[in-house]
Design a protein around this motif. Structure first.
Motif, PDB file in Angstrom:
ATOM      1  N   GLU A  19      52.206  56.490  19.721  1.00 37.66           N
ATOM      2  CA  GLU A  19      52.330  55.444  20.725  1.00 37.66           C
ATOM      3  C   GLU A  19      51.334  55.704  21.857  1.00 37.66           C
ATOM      4  O   GLU A  19      51.141  56.833  22.275  1.00 37.66           O
ATOM      5  N   PRO A  20      50.730  54.662  22.353  1.00 34.38           N
ATOM      6  CA  PRO A  20      49.801  54.853  23.481  1.00 34.38           C
ATOM      7  C   PRO A  20      50.573  55.213  24.753  1.00 34.38           C
ATOM      8  O   PRO A  20      51.690  54.744  24.968  1.00 34.38           O
ATOM      9  N   GLU A  21      49.958  56.043  25.542  1.00 36.35           N
ATOM     10  CA  GLU A  21      50.599  56.452  26.789  1.00 36.35           C
ATOM     11  C   GLU A  21      50.435  55.353  27.830  1.00 36.35           C
ATOM     12  O   GLU A  21      49.396  54.712  27.920  1.00 36.35           O
ATOM     13  N   ASP A  22      51.503  55.143  28.581  1.00 34.23           N
ATOM     14  CA  ASP A  22      51.441  54.165  29.661  1.00 34.23           C
ATOM     15  C   ASP A  22      50.927  54.854  30.911  1.00 34.23           C
ATOM     16  O   ASP A  22      51.524  55.795  31.403  1.00 34.23           O
ATOM     17  N   THR A  23      49.801  54.384  31.385  1.00 37.92           N
ATOM     18  CA  THR A  23      49.256  54.921  32.627  1.00 37.92           C
ATOM     19  C   THR A  23      49.239  53.809  33.652  1.00 37.92           C
ATOM     20  O   THR A  23      48.737  52.708  33.396  1.00 37.92           O
ATOM     21  N   LEU A  24      49.808  54.095  34.776  1.00 45.07           N
ATOM     22  CA  LEU A  24      49.854  53.118  35.858  1.00 45.07           C
ATOM     23  C   LEU A  24      48.717  53.384  36.818  1.00 45.07           C
ATOM     24  O   LEU A  24      48.652  54.438  37.435  1.00 45.07           O
ATOM     25  N   GLU A  25      47.828  52.430  36.929  1.00 49.68           N
ATOM     26  CA  GLU A  25      46.723  52.560  37.868  1.00 49.68           C
ATOM     27  C   GLU A  25      46.860  51.462  38.903  1.00 49.68           C
ATOM     28  O   GLU A  25      46.561  50.312  38.638  1.00 49.68           O
ATOM     29  N   ASN A  26      47.354  51.855  40.055  1.00 50.88           N
ATOM     30  CA  ASN A  26      47.487  50.904  41.149  1.00 50.88           C
ATOM     31  C   ASN A  26      46.324  51.099  42.099  1.00 50.88           C
ATOM     32  O   ASN A  26      46.144  52.174  42.643  1.00 50.88           O
ATOM     33  N   GLU A  27      45.556  50.044  42.293  1.00 54.89           N
ATOM     34  CA  GLU A  27      44.476  50.122  43.262  1.00 54.89           C
ATOM     35  C   GLU A  27      45.104  50.034  44.637  1.00 54.89           C
ATOM     36  O   GLU A  27      45.953  49.193  44.898  1.00 54.89           O
ATOM     37  N   HIS A  28      44.678  50.915  45.517  1.00 55.77           N
ATOM     38  CA  HIS A  28      45.280  51.009  46.837  1.00 55.77           C
ATOM     39  C   HIS A  28      44.899  49.792  47.673  1.00 55.77           C
ATOM     40  O   HIS A  28      43.734  49.471  47.817  1.00 55.77           O
ATOM     41  N   GLU A  29      45.912  49.107  48.201  1.00 54.41           N
ATOM     42  CA  GLU A  29      45.674  47.937  49.032  1.00 54.41           C
ATOM     43  C   GLU A  29      45.630  48.354  50.490  1.00 54.41           C
ATOM     44  O   GLU A  29      46.553  49.012  50.980  1.00 54.41           O
ATOM     45  N   LEU A  30      44.576  47.989  51.186  1.00 57.81           N
ATOM     46  CA  LEU A  30      44.462  48.292  52.600  1.00 57.81           C
ATOM     47  C   LEU A  30      45.136  47.194  53.407  1.00 57.81           C
ATOM     48  O   LEU A  30      45.111  46.029  53.033  1.00 57.81           O
ATOM     49  N   PHE A  31      45.738  47.589  54.508  1.00 56.42           N
ATOM     50  CA  PHE A  31      46.375  46.658  55.428  1.00 56.42           C
ATOM     51  C   PHE A  31      45.295  45.865  56.152  1.00 56.42           C
ATOM     52  O   PHE A  31      44.432  46.437  56.802  1.00 56.42           O
ATOM     53  N   VAL A  32      45.307  44.548  55.996  1.00 55.73           N
ATOM     54  CA  VAL A  32      44.323  43.703  56.672  1.00 55.73           C
ATOM     55  C   VAL A  32      45.001  43.120  57.901  1.00 55.73           C
ATOM     56  O   VAL A  32      46.049  42.506  57.809  1.00 55.73           O
ATOM     57  N   GLN A  33      44.385  43.307  59.035  1.00 54.11           N
ATOM     58  CA  GLN A  33      45.008  42.970  60.304  1.00 54.11           C
ATOM     59  C   GLN A  33      44.428  41.705  60.911  1.00 54.11           C
ATOM     60  O   GLN A  33      43.384  41.222  60.506  1.00 54.11           O
ATOM     61  N   ALA A  34      45.109  41.209  61.939  1.00 50.43           N
ATOM     62  CA  ALA A  34      44.663  40.001  62.619  1.00 50.43           C
ATOM     63  C   ALA A  34      43.590  40.314  63.658  1.00 50.43           C
ATOM     64  O   ALA A  34      42.642  39.564  63.828  1.00 50.43           O
ATOM     65  N   GLU A  35      43.741  41.419  64.367  1.00 49.47           N
ATOM     66  CA  GLU A  35      42.785  41.794  65.405  1.00 49.47           C
ATOM     67  C   GLU A  35      41.524  42.382  64.772  1.00 49.47           C
ATOM     68  O   GLU A  35      41.598  43.106  63.789  1.00 49.47           O
ATOM     69  N   PRO A  36      40.351  42.113  65.357  1.00 46.51           N
ATOM     70  CA  PRO A  36      39.117  42.670  64.777  1.00 46.51           C
ATOM     71  C   PRO A  36      38.992  44.164  65.023  1.00 46.51           C
ATOM     72  O   PRO A  36      39.488  44.693  66.021  1.00 46.51           O
ATOM     73  N   MET A  37      38.352  44.835  64.090  1.00 45.39           N
ATOM     74  CA  MET A  37      38.065  46.262  64.251  1.00 45.39           C
ATOM     75  C   MET A  37      36.803  46.389  65.092  1.00 45.39           C
ATOM     76  O   MET A  37      35.867  45.617  64.941  1.00 45.39           O
ATOM     77  N   ILE A  38      36.779  47.370  65.968  1.00 45.19           N
ATOM     78  CA  ILE A  38      35.661  47.586  66.879  1.00 45.19           C
ATOM     79  C   ILE A  38      34.644  48.498  66.191  1.00 45.19           C
ATOM     80  O   ILE A  38      34.996  49.558  65.687  1.00 45.19           O
TER      81      ILE A  38
END
Length: 110
Positions: A19-38
């Motif tokens: 049986e093939p192994e189940d590998t979970l690859e979750n790409e990391h989601e960055l928090f996108v904010q409302a205020e601009p980054m300086i």
């Protein structure tokens, strides 16, 4: 004697599973904010530095972002006191990278 035979000698009770192994690859989601980054430029000890500040998400996400920026630009830098400090003046390229990720940016100084 090949590798399979050696493994059978070491682990005689092991049953081989096809049986093939189940590998979970979750790409990391960055928090996108409302205020601009300086994104600002400073000279520290006579050397140009680019400083990115104003991220509202978790510090771990900001560290991941710092590592990605440093590797894409092939420059040195650090994450310190809630700021990413990059060696050299890379404001335009960093701002473009952040905007592609969905962040709003604001250029400060010069």
């Amino acid at each position: 004697m090949d590798l399979q035979d050696q493994l059978k000698n070491l682990f005689p009770d092991h049953q081989i599973s096809n049986e093939p192994e189940d590998t979970l690859e979750n790409e990391h989601e960055l928090f996108v904010q409302a205020e601009p980054m300086i994104c600002k430029f400073e000279k520290r000890k006579g050397k140009p530095t680019t400083i990115i500040a104003g991220y509202e998400g978790a510090d771990e996400d900001f560290k991941i972002l710092a590592k990605e920026i440093k590797s894409k630009l092939a420059v040195g830098g650090t994450f310190k006191d809630g700021e990413i400090i990059i060696q050299g003046d890379f404001r335009d390229r960093i701002m473009k990278m952040l905007q592609e990720k969905g962040f709003k940016t604001k250029r400060v100084g010069g």
